[in-house]
Design a protein around this motif. Sequence first.
Motif, PDB file in Angstrom:
ATOM      1  N   ASP A   5      -0.505  -6.182   2.723  1.00 16.04           N
ATOM      2  CA  ASP A   5      -1.699  -5.337   2.739  1.00 16.04           C
ATOM      3  C   ASP A   5      -2.917  -6.087   3.261  1.00 16.04           C
ATOM      4  O   ASP A   5      -3.705  -5.549   4.035  1.00 16.04           O
TER       5      ASP A   5
ATOM      6  N   LEU B  48       2.175   2.724  -1.953  1.00 16.75           N
ATOM      7  CA  LEU B  48       2.303   1.557  -1.093  1.00 16.75           C
ATOM      8  C   LEU B  48       2.491   0.286  -1.912  1.00 16.75           C
ATOM      9  O   LEU B  48       1.724   0.014  -2.838  1.00 16.75           O
TER      10      LEU B  48
ATOM     11  N   ALA C 225      -7.590   7.695  -1.508  1.00 17.05           N
ATOM     12  CA  ALA C 225      -7.179   6.287  -1.443  1.00 17.05           C
ATOM     13  C   ALA C 225      -6.450   5.875  -2.712  1.00 17.05           C
ATOM     14  O   ALA C 225      -5.474   5.116  -2.676  1.00 17.05           O
TER      15      ALA C 225
ATOM     16  N   HIS D  48       1.277  -3.086  -5.899  1.00 17.32           N
ATOM     17  CA  HIS D  48       0.640  -2.060  -5.088  1.00 17.32           C
ATOM     18  C   HIS D  48      -0.386  -2.677  -4.137  1.00 17.32           C
ATOM     19  O   HIS D  48      -0.953  -3.732  -4.415  1.00 17.32           O
TER      20      HIS D  48
ATOM     21  N   CYS E 258      -6.390   0.330   1.164  1.00 19.30           N
ATOM     22  CA  CYS E 258      -6.121   1.777   1.103  1.00 19.30           C
ATOM     23  C   CYS E 258      -7.333   2.578   1.543  1.00 19.30           C
ATOM     24  O   CYS E 258      -7.203   3.564   2.292  1.00 19.30           O
TER      25      CYS E 258
ATOM     26  N   LEU F  37      -2.957   7.303  -2.475  1.00 16.60           N
ATOM     27  CA  LEU F  37      -2.202   6.556  -1.479  1.00 16.60           C
ATOM     28  C   LEU F  37      -1.713   5.230  -2.045  1.00 16.60           C
ATOM     29  O   LEU F  37      -0.578   4.805  -1.790  1.00 16.60           O
ATOM     30  N   ARG F  38      -2.546   4.593  -2.825  1.00 18.29           N
ATOM     31  CA  ARG F  38      -2.201   3.281  -3.377  1.00 18.29           C
ATOM     32  C   ARG F  38      -0.946   3.341  -4.240  1.00 18.29           C
ATOM     33  O   ARG F  38      -0.188   2.371  -4.321  1.00 18.29           O
TER      34      ARG F  38
END
Length: 224
Positions: free
Chosen positions: A178, A80, A73, A87, A93, A76-77
Amino acid sequence: MSYGQGHRGGYGQGGYGQQGGHGQQGGHGQQGGYGQQGGRPSVAAPGCPPGVDPTVFGWFQAVDEDRSGKITAAELRQALINNNMKHFNPETCRLMIGMFDNDNRDGTIDINEFANLWSYIQQWRQCFDRFDQDRSGNIDSNELHTALTTFGYRLSADFCTMIVRTFDKTSMNSIDFDYFIQVCVTLHTLTDSFRKKDTNQTGRINLRYEEFLEMVLDNSINIV
């Protein structure tokens, strides 16, 4: 509590937010939530698995900092971003990693799971842009109410205002992309749990206090 009965699952737009239907039609536009850190990979490295978009594979390699073949996670953050160039929040995430970690359930995703997640985000981006009527890059309570009504939920405008107030981290009376994903997936998960108890599909259930706590805690664990 009531939920939309015109569409199975409370969703009216072809499965938005359904964990079982991540879809592969999300497109490959650059606005789909992926960060500009390091620029877009121009050429995918050798070894791209069959059926995986080379651009997606390039992103995967750029984010897989420890070269483990898996993405956490936290990794991944880094890939994104929202429209304000911030972010994604860690909770969203973790939520998405949990949704797509289908093999070992170890809190990581491989390239194929990442490709499915990437497509899923593209679909959510298209959905978000559709309901961001003033093109502000955020969703306010009126826009959220329109979105959730379109999905089939029967929720009041006051409830949508409460949702925005809960997830608004900038005091702008709106939520970023998000948090929009987090709201919709949370509602979907809670609605599924509610529906299991609502055997007559009336939109009403009777729960003992402990049953209520179990339902909330179980979904809190599954979501986060």
